[in-house]
Design a protein around this motif. Sequence first.
Motif, PDB file in Angstrom:
ATOM      1  N   LYS A  89      19.285 -11.203  -3.052  1.00 28.98           N
ATOM      2  CA  LYS A  89      20.272 -10.299  -2.460  1.00 28.98           C
ATOM      3  C   LYS A  89      19.883  -9.968  -1.018  1.00 28.98           C
ATOM      4  CE  LYS A  89      22.386  -5.793  -3.114  1.00 28.98           C
ATOM      5  NZ  LYS A  89      22.288  -4.513  -3.783  1.00 28.98           N
ATOM      6  N   LEU A  90      18.604  -9.693  -0.807  1.00 23.90           N
ATOM      7  CA  LEU A  90      18.103  -9.395   0.542  1.00 23.90           C
ATOM      8  C   LEU A  90      18.330 -10.584   1.469  1.00 23.90           C
ATOM      9  CD1 LEU A  90      14.879  -7.552   1.324  1.00 23.90           C
ATOM     10  CD2 LEU A  90      15.297  -9.708   2.433  1.00 23.90           C
ATOM     11  N   LEU A  91      18.068 -11.787   0.977  1.00 24.37           N
ATOM     12  CA  LEU A  91      18.257 -12.992   1.780  1.00 24.37           C
ATOM     13  C   LEU A  91      19.731 -13.190   2.129  1.00 24.37           C
ATOM     14  CD1 LEU A  91      16.986 -15.446   3.104  1.00 24.37           C
ATOM     15  CD2 LEU A  91      17.186 -16.644   0.925  1.00 24.37           C
ATOM     16  N   ASP A  92      20.619 -12.938   1.183  1.00 26.76           N
ATOM     17  CA  ASP A  92      22.053 -13.041   1.465  1.00 26.76           C
ATOM     18  C   ASP A  92      22.463 -12.077   2.581  1.00 26.76           C
ATOM     19  OD1 ASP A  92      22.416 -15.009  -0.450  1.00 26.76           O
ATOM     20  OD2 ASP A  92      23.139 -13.616  -1.986  1.00 26.76           O
ATOM     21  N   THR A  93      21.965 -10.844   2.511  1.00 27.41           N
ATOM     22  CA  THR A  93      22.261  -9.853   3.547  1.00 27.41           C
ATOM     23  C   THR A  93      21.707 -10.316   4.894  1.00 27.41           C
ATOM     24  OG1 THR A  93      22.174  -8.089   1.903  1.00 27.41           O
ATOM     25  CG2 THR A  93      21.983  -7.422   4.212  1.00 27.41           C
ATOM     26  N   LEU A  94      20.491 -10.842   4.891  1.00 30.73           N
ATOM     27  CA  LEU A  94      19.877 -11.342   6.124  1.00 30.73           C
ATOM     28  C   LEU A  94      20.690 -12.480   6.716  1.00 30.73           C
ATOM     29  CD1 LEU A  94      17.555 -11.411   8.160  1.00 30.73           C
ATOM     30  CD2 LEU A  94      16.334 -12.896   6.590  1.00 30.73           C
ATOM     31  N   LEU A  95      21.121 -13.417   5.894  1.00 26.81           N
ATOM     32  CA  LEU A  95      21.908 -14.542   6.400  1.00 26.81           C
ATOM     33  C   LEU A  95      23.249 -14.078   6.960  1.00 26.81           C
ATOM     34  CD1 LEU A  95      21.112 -17.260   3.706  1.00 26.81           C
ATOM     35  CD2 LEU A  95      20.304 -17.158   6.077  1.00 26.81           C
ATOM     36  N   ASP A  96      23.884 -13.113   6.300  1.00 34.28           N
ATOM     37  CA  ASP A  96      25.133 -12.548   6.834  1.00 34.28           C
ATOM     38  C   ASP A  96      24.895 -11.904   8.199  1.00 34.28           C
ATOM     39  OD1 ASP A  96      26.497 -13.367   4.575  1.00 34.28           O
ATOM     40  OD2 ASP A  96      26.505 -11.377   3.629  1.00 34.28           O
ATOM     41  N   THR A  97      23.787 -11.169   8.322  1.00 32.70           N
ATOM     42  CA  THR A  97      23.435 -10.517   9.584  1.00 32.70           C
ATOM     43  C   THR A  97      23.164 -11.564  10.662  1.00 32.70           C
ATOM     44  OG1 THR A  97      22.486  -8.663   8.369  1.00 32.70           O
ATOM     45  CG2 THR A  97      21.839  -8.884  10.675  1.00 32.70           C
ATOM     46  N   LEU A  98      22.467 -12.615  10.295  1.00 34.23           N
ATOM     47  CA  LEU A  98      22.142 -13.685  11.237  1.00 34.23           C
ATOM     48  C   LEU A  98      23.411 -14.389  11.709  1.00 34.23           C
ATOM     49  CD1 LEU A  98      19.932 -15.264  12.673  1.00 34.23           C
ATOM     50  CD2 LEU A  98      19.727 -16.698  10.658  1.00 34.23           C
ATOM     51  N   LEU A  99      24.326 -14.678  10.793  1.00 36.32           N
ATOM     52  CA  LEU A  99      25.578 -15.327  11.175  1.00 36.32           C
ATOM     53  C   LEU A  99      26.405 -14.440  12.107  1.00 36.32           C
ATOM     54  CD1 LEU A  99      26.614 -16.999   7.801  1.00 36.32           C
ATOM     55  CD2 LEU A  99      25.895 -18.146   9.903  1.00 36.32           C
ATOM     56  N   ALA A 100      26.445 -13.145  11.831  1.00 35.91           N
ATOM     57  CA  ALA A 100      27.167 -12.210  12.696  1.00 35.91           C
ATOM     58  C   ALA A 100      26.543 -12.188  14.093  1.00 35.91           C
ATOM     59  CB  ALA A 100      27.178 -10.814  12.092  1.00 35.91           C
ATOM     60  N   ALA A 101      25.209 -12.202  14.163  1.00 33.09           N
ATOM     61  CA  ALA A 101      24.519 -12.217  15.460  1.00 33.09           C
ATOM     62  C   ALA A 101      24.819 -13.513  16.211  1.00 33.09           C
ATOM     63  CB  ALA A 101      23.013 -12.054  15.254  1.00 33.09           C
ATOM     64  N   GLU A 102      24.833 -14.633  15.483  1.00 36.03           N
ATOM     65  CA  GLU A 102      25.158 -15.926  16.105  1.00 36.03           C
ATOM     66  C   GLU A 102      26.573 -15.902  16.683  1.00 36.03           C
ATOM     67  OE1 GLU A 102      23.670 -19.183  16.263  1.00 36.03           O
ATOM     68  OE2 GLU A 102      21.759 -18.211  15.847  1.00 36.03           O
ATOM     69  N   ARG A 103      27.513 -15.308  15.945  1.00 35.40           N
ATOM     70  CA  ARG A 103      28.899 -15.226  16.424  1.00 35.40           C
ATOM     71  C   ARG A 103      28.986 -14.374  17.689  1.00 35.40           C
ATOM     72  NH1 ARG A 103      30.263 -13.683  11.088  1.00 35.40           N
ATOM     73  NH2 ARG A 103      30.268 -15.543   9.832  1.00 35.40           N
ATOM     74  N   ARG A 104      28.237 -13.243  17.705  1.00 33.50           N
ATOM     75  CA  ARG A 104      28.239 -12.381  18.893  1.00 33.50           C
ATOM     76  C   ARG A 104      27.683 -13.129  20.097  1.00 33.50           C
ATOM     77  NH1 ARG A 104      26.514  -8.493  15.283  1.00 33.50           N
ATOM     78  NH2 ARG A 104      24.369  -8.714  15.946  1.00 33.50           N
ATOM     79  N   ILE A 105      26.586 -13.851  19.908  1.00 36.43           N
ATOM     80  CA  ILE A 105      25.966 -14.610  21.001  1.00 36.43           C
ATOM     81  C   ILE A 105      26.924 -15.695  21.478  1.00 36.43           C
ATOM     82  CG2 ILE A 105      24.126 -16.253  21.560  1.00 36.43           C
ATOM     83  CD1 ILE A 105      22.314 -14.563  19.686  1.00 36.43           C
ATOM     84  N   SER A 156      30.228 -15.806  21.202  1.00 34.18           N
ATOM     85  CA  SER A 156      31.393 -15.257  21.900  1.00 34.18           C
ATOM     86  C   SER A 156      30.999 -14.696  23.263  1.00 34.18           C
ATOM     87  CB  SER A 156      32.093 -14.184  21.059  1.00 34.18           C
ATOM     88  OG  SER A 156      31.271 -13.052  20.908  1.00 34.18           O
ATOM     89  N   THR A 157      29.801 -14.133  23.380  1.00 39.51           N
ATOM     90  CA  THR A 157      29.319 -13.629  24.675  1.00 39.51           C
ATOM     91  C   THR A 157      29.125 -14.799  25.639  1.00 39.51           C
ATOM     92  OG1 THR A 157      28.219 -11.773  23.620  1.00 39.51           O
ATOM     93  CG2 THR A 157      27.493 -12.340  25.843  1.00 39.51           C
ATOM     94  N   ASN A 158      28.499 -15.872  25.160  1.00 44.17           N
ATOM     95  CA  ASN A 158      28.281 -17.054  25.997  1.00 44.17           C
ATOM     96  C   ASN A 158      29.604 -17.694  26.385  1.00 44.17           C
ATOM     97  OD1 ASN A 158      25.530 -16.698  25.889  1.00 44.17           O
ATOM     98  ND2 ASN A 158      25.225 -18.207  24.265  1.00 44.17           N
ATOM     99  N   HIS A 159      30.557 -17.719  25.461  1.00 47.61           N
ATOM    100  CA  HIS A 159      31.859 -18.320  25.719  1.00 47.61           C
ATOM    101  C   HIS A 159      32.632 -17.498  26.762  1.00 47.61           C
ATOM    102  CE1 HIS A 159      35.447 -20.557  25.261  1.00 47.61           C
ATOM    103  NE2 HIS A 159      36.101 -19.664  24.521  1.00 47.61           N
ATOM    104  N   SER A 160      32.604 -16.173  26.644  1.00 50.58           N
ATOM    105  CA  SER A 160      33.323 -15.348  27.604  1.00 50.58           C
ATOM    106  C   SER A 160      32.673 -15.375  28.979  1.00 50.58           C
ATOM    107  CB  SER A 160      33.450 -13.901  27.111  1.00 50.58           C
ATOM    108  OG  SER A 160      32.188 -13.303  27.016  1.00 50.58           O
ATOM    109  N   THR A 161      31.344 -15.536  29.039  1.00 49.64           N
ATOM    110  CA  THR A 161      30.635 -15.644  30.312  1.00 49.64           C
ATOM    111  C   THR A 161      31.009 -16.939  31.030  1.00 49.64           C
ATOM    112  OG1 THR A 161      28.804 -14.387  29.392  1.00 49.64           O
ATOM    113  CG2 THR A 161      28.358 -15.611  31.413  1.00 49.64           C
ATOM    114  N   VAL A 162      31.135 -18.019  30.264  1.00 51.12           N
ATOM    115  CA  VAL A 162      31.489 -19.314  30.834  1.00 51.12           C
ATOM    116  C   VAL A 162      32.906 -19.292  31.383  1.00 51.12           C
ATOM    117  CG1 VAL A 162      31.943 -21.739  30.233  1.00 51.12           C
ATOM    118  CG2 VAL A 162      29.892 -20.620  29.398  1.00 51.12           C
TER     119      VAL A 162
END
Length: 151
Positions: A125-141, A143-149
Amino acid sequence: MHDRLSAVIVTTPQAVALMDAMKSLSFTRAVKLPVLGIVENMSGYVCPCCGEISNVFSTGGGEEMARRGGVPFLGALQVDTELVSLLDAAEITTREDSPPQEAAPHGFGLAKRYQETQSGKLFEKLLDTLLDTLLAAERRISSTNHSTVNE
């Protein structure tokens, strides 16, 4: 590759451990290292006979630290005597003269037995939460990189 580095902070619920974990959180902020979340280890003891949970230490300190620090709380892991017994009973299957691939099936057997323990289920369960958090962070990065470009 540095932009893909991140940290998970692990603490136990005692005040001294929480103070050390806070120093780790401060350090990650000073070096701009993203924190994916906080895990509270040794969060109670599950009696192997009756299943009752005893809070040998305090409890909830990791969750409170995460709330105050503005980072996700990934979960709490209890002391698991079943895991200790499983690891103590495991045979060492690697020898210096054995190729690593020969030892792999035995190691996976141990991992499979661990998944069946109470802490294995909590860790999943902890790993699932971590992976969800990691995917959300990847999406933020991303989208930030995409908007900067595009600017």
